[in-house]
Design an enzyme around this catalytic site. Sequence first.
Site, mmCIF file in Angstrom:
data_model
loop_
_atom_site.group_PDB
_atom_site.id
_atom_site.type_symbol
_atom_site.label_atom_id
_atom_site.label_comp_id
_atom_site.label_asym_id
_atom_site.label_seq_id
_atom_site.Cartn_x
_atom_site.Cartn_y
_atom_site.Cartn_z
ATOM 1 N N SER A 127 -23.866 14.694 27.870
ATOM 2 C CA SER A 127 -23.855 13.481 27.086
ATOM 3 C C SER A 127 -23.675 12.207 27.921
ATOM 4 O O SER A 127 -23.932 11.119 27.427
ATOM 5 C CB SER A 127 -22.732 13.545 26.047
ATOM 6 O OG SER A 127 -21.474 13.631 26.706
ATOM 7 N N LYS A 168 -18.962 5.085 30.924
ATOM 8 C CA LYS A 168 -19.480 5.693 29.690
ATOM 9 C C LYS A 168 -18.746 5.093 28.496
ATOM 10 O O LYS A 168 -17.519 4.894 28.559
ATOM 11 C CB LYS A 168 -19.235 7.205 29.774
ATOM 12 C CG LYS A 168 -19.773 8.016 28.609
ATOM 13 C CD LYS A 168 -19.505 9.509 28.842
ATOM 14 C CE LYS A 168 -20.065 10.379 27.734
ATOM 15 N NZ LYS A 168 -19.803 11.826 27.982
ATOM 16 N N SER A 171 -20.997 17.745 30.447
ATOM 17 C CA SER A 171 -21.587 16.408 30.273
ATOM 18 C C SER A 171 -21.557 15.477 31.474
ATOM 19 O O SER A 171 -22.159 14.409 31.423
ATOM 20 C CB SER A 171 -20.929 15.702 29.095
ATOM 21 O OG SER A 171 -21.541 16.125 27.914
HETATM 22 N N1 GLN Z 1 -23.710 19.721 25.780
HETATM 23 C C1 GLN Z 1 -22.385 20.091 25.407
HETATM 24 C C2 GLN Z 1 -22.156 19.787 23.951
HETATM 25 O O1 GLN Z 1 -23.038 19.338 23.333
HETATM 26 C C3 GLN Z 1 -21.386 19.415 26.279
HETATM 27 C C4 GLN Z 1 -21.022 18.048 25.856
HETATM 28 C C5 GLN Z 1 -19.974 17.429 26.718
HETATM 29 O O2 GLN Z 1 -19.616 17.948 27.772
HETATM 30 N N2 GLN Z 1 -19.441 16.331 26.239
HETATM 31 O O3 GLN Z 1 -21.102 19.993 23.428
#
Ligand code: GLN
Length: 517
Positions: free
Chosen positions: A154, A79, A178
Amino acid sequence: MSLIDSPATELLQLLKSAEVTAVEVTQAYLDQIARYDGRVKSFLSVGSERALEQAATIDQRRGRGEPLGELAGLPVAVKDVLCTDGWVTSCGSKMLADFVPPYDATVIARLKAADAILIGKTNMDEFAMGGSTENSAFFPTTNPWDVSCTPGGSSGGAAACVAASMAPLSIGSDTGGSIRQPAGFCGVTGLKPTYGRVSRYGLIAFASSLDQVGPLASTAEDAALLLRTIAGHDPLDSTSAPVDQPDYLANIDQPLDGLRLGLVREHFGPGLDDEVGAAVGQAIKEFESRGARVQEISLPHSKYAIATYYVIAPCEASSNLARYDGVHYGYRTDEAAMLADLAEERKQLAAAGDEAGLANLDSPLMRLYRLSRSEGFGPEVKRRIMLGAYALSAGYKDAYYVKALKVRRLIRNDYDAAFRDVDLIVGPTTPTVAFGLGEMVDDPLAMYLQDLYTVSANLAGIAGISVPCGMTSTGLPVGLQLQAPPFQEERLLRAAHMFQQATDWHTKRPTLAAETP
Ligand code: GLN
């Protein structure tokens, strides 16, 4: 089974016994990327040349009988949130679109030391804020099972590339879900380790007290293989835990006799899609038929988890992202145009005799900060910065931030109490399966509710995994989440493996259509 559909553990055996070369393996994945990533768009950059060079070197070293690292010749996608020496690390943001780190994150250094082949950097929501990869400043990634759907986020690119057999293994990060949510949406296995298990050194910070790096793979065994390499104490990260490292892979076959599974009452309430509920119910029966005892448990404060997370994460983000001002770090606005505009504004105000206007005019430095940040950040990142700055401001801090910290403690206490009665907690990863691209972009609150079952693990700092456990009538994967007490990744992986020995959901692969020329 073709090379690219083989689990990483099998590929590793083939490589070790010299039945295939690292160059052949790497080339097979690069071919798959060339054929299909035009549609899936999981990669922000693919390092074809350097990957093949590295593979050739490994083959030569193997030929000479030199000792090799534990992942020698296996491609790994990463990532774009982890710093890679000499390789752009954009974090999905225009702010860092040209950032070439002068060092490797510890996770990257460990992968290199293990002779893994870094095949590419994967797409993500900007600064890891989002649940669909649509917040990437560059392009959205699609779900390989249905390209009109999102892969989740994400770490959407990291999940999609494994699902589409473009990499056998990938690395994601999980602040509120994420890794687990995109793993669920794409039908792969994704593990969020305990806070402190994997070093955050060189991980671009979103919310430092919640962020964790973890593996995505097609099986629990493969996730164990990758975790073994990346986990471990790191003096460069002060929150890294000096705890023992079990060999997650060696013990994965050990049976879990008398496993006690806790079913969270609050995770089976309103909002849970029927088909997801049914698949998860079936998976729980599977555990029961293998001797697990299932009991209902309650996490009474979980109803506050989303509210707590969406105070704490933005507070930390607003502080972490203050450094991107166009001077210390990141994108800088066009200075010459900015100075010319400012001079023109000053001239007009002076001509109009507007003393107040002149007194209020930005200093060049202020204007530089303002424009750099407003041009460099996307709308979701700005929303989080504003939420966080507001919640931390004088007069509101106690009501929001400090209160959220107290609720966070209660959420952890709920888990501690539950884990006195059960070994693992089981439930759905997400309330629904993958949703359509564009479906939620105008509704941030609906998007935040995606994290209903995942954020608590981050708030409590415990470990969680998502494994594929079914398919809807529309052909989209369903994820099963297992959660474990701190530093019990081994138990988590063993349970996930036990499930995968009994089911074949993890072996399913989407049928991909190549891009029409
Ligand atoms: N969907 C969550 C957010 O928008 C988690 C994001 C993540 O785990 N990086 O914060």
